[in-house]
Write a protein that holds these residues in place. Structure first.
Motif, PDB file in Angstrom:
ATOM      1  N   GLN A 224      -6.070 -52.960   6.153  1.00 31.13           N
ATOM      2  CA  GLN A 224      -7.013 -53.954   5.645  1.00 31.13           C
ATOM      3  C   GLN A 224      -7.637 -54.691   6.839  1.00 31.13           C
ATOM      4  N   GLY A 225      -8.970 -54.736   6.872  1.00 32.56           N
ATOM      5  CA  GLY A 225      -9.667 -55.467   7.924  1.00 32.56           C
ATOM      6  C   GLY A 225      -9.966 -54.664   9.181  1.00 32.56           C
ATOM      7  N   ASP A 226      -9.459 -53.436   9.276  1.00 29.20           N
ATOM      8  CA  ASP A 226      -9.788 -52.601  10.441  1.00 29.20           C
ATOM      9  C   ASP A 226     -11.287 -52.348  10.482  1.00 29.20           C
ATOM     10  N   ARG A 227     -11.839 -52.353  11.674  1.00 25.34           N
ATOM     11  CA  ARG A 227     -13.268 -52.078  11.840  1.00 25.34           C
ATOM     12  C   ARG A 227     -13.494 -50.575  11.986  1.00 25.34           C
ATOM     13  N   VAL A 228     -14.557 -50.114  11.340  1.00 28.44           N
ATOM     14  CA  VAL A 228     -14.949 -48.708  11.417  1.00 28.44           C
ATOM     15  C   VAL A 228     -16.409 -48.662  11.865  1.00 28.44           C
TER      16      VAL A 228
ATOM     17  N   THR B 215     -21.871 -42.494   2.145  1.00 27.91           N
ATOM     18  CA  THR B 215     -20.489 -42.096   1.869  1.00 27.91           C
ATOM     19  C   THR B 215     -19.524 -42.832   2.793  1.00 27.91           C
ATOM     20  N   SER B 216     -19.827 -42.844   4.081  1.00 23.00           N
ATOM     21  CA  SER B 216     -18.959 -43.490   5.071  1.00 23.00           C
ATOM     22  C   SER B 216     -18.868 -44.996   4.845  1.00 23.00           C
ATOM     23  N   TYR B 217     -20.009 -45.592   4.495  1.00 25.01           N
ATOM     24  CA  TYR B 217     -20.058 -47.030   4.258  1.00 25.01           C
ATOM     25  C   TYR B 217     -19.135 -47.415   3.097  1.00 25.01           C
ATOM     26  N   PHE B 218     -19.318 -46.763   1.950  1.00 26.81           N
ATOM     27  CA  PHE B 218     -18.500 -47.109   0.791  1.00 26.81           C
ATOM     28  C   PHE B 218     -17.041 -46.705   0.973  1.00 26.81           C
ATOM     29  N   ALA B 219     -16.783 -45.604   1.637  1.00 28.85           N
ATOM     30  CA  ALA B 219     -15.391 -45.203   1.897  1.00 28.85           C
ATOM     31  C   ALA B 219     -14.680 -46.248   2.745  1.00 28.85           C
ATOM     32  N   THR B 220     -15.363 -46.758   3.752  1.00 31.31           N
ATOM     33  CA  THR B 220     -14.761 -47.784   4.604  1.00 31.31           C
ATOM     34  C   THR B 220     -14.411 -49.020   3.781  1.00 31.31           C
TER      35      THR B 220
END
Length: 163
Positions: free
Chosen positions: A50-54, A66-71
């Protein structure tokens, strides 16, 4: 309402409606949810917290959405960056935000490798074709549009993370 909740609610109410139009490609909410869920599983496999930056270094595309919502669904915080970023720019961003993961096109791998010398990513996820480069220790994971993924070599999960 947060964007991830809005996405989930819309998917539940209108699963067959078109969520993404990109060129000739049309993706329904249910298909986008399926793709995002598969990427969530990959992020969780590598230990996202929780809270990790991607970092997401993708052009406007279905893969970006896809990547945005998955993150978000995995509990991460998205850091969108220009996929045309130069070495010094990426280096500064990585040093400043200390991301858990970077998601990019495979063509960015040489640039990402230079940042990997000063920052250990929990994972590197690349869309595109695998190119052999002899990278061993923090090898990238290649994913395709269906979010199948291929581990190139063993990745030291969660290195440099406090226990």
């Amino acid at each position: 309402m947060l964007l991830d909740r809005l996405f989930l609610n819309t998917t539940e109410k209108f699963p067959d409606n078109i969520a993404v139009v990109h060129g000739d490609m049309r993706i329904s909410y249910s298909e986008m949810y399926s793709r995002a869920s598969k990427l969530v599983a990959v992020l969780q496999e590598y230990g996202i917290r929780q809270g990790d930056r991607v970092l997401i270094a993708l052009e406007n595309s279905a893969e970006y959405i896809t990547s945005y919502f998955a993150t978000l669904l995995a509990g991460g915080v998205t850091v969108a960056i220009n996929p045309d970023v130069k070495h010094i720019g990426l280096q500064k961003i990585v040093l400043d935000c200390k991301p858990f993961c970077i998601i990019a096109r495979s063509s960015m791998l040489p640039l990402i490798e230079t940042c990997g010398r000063t920052h250990a990513f929990g994972c590197i996820l690349l869309f595109g074709k695998r190119e052999s480069n002899g990278m061993d220790d923090s090898a990238p994971v290649y994913i395709d549009e269906g979010i199948r993924h291929e581990k190139v070599s063993a990745l030291d999960k969660n290195k440099n993370r406090p226990s």
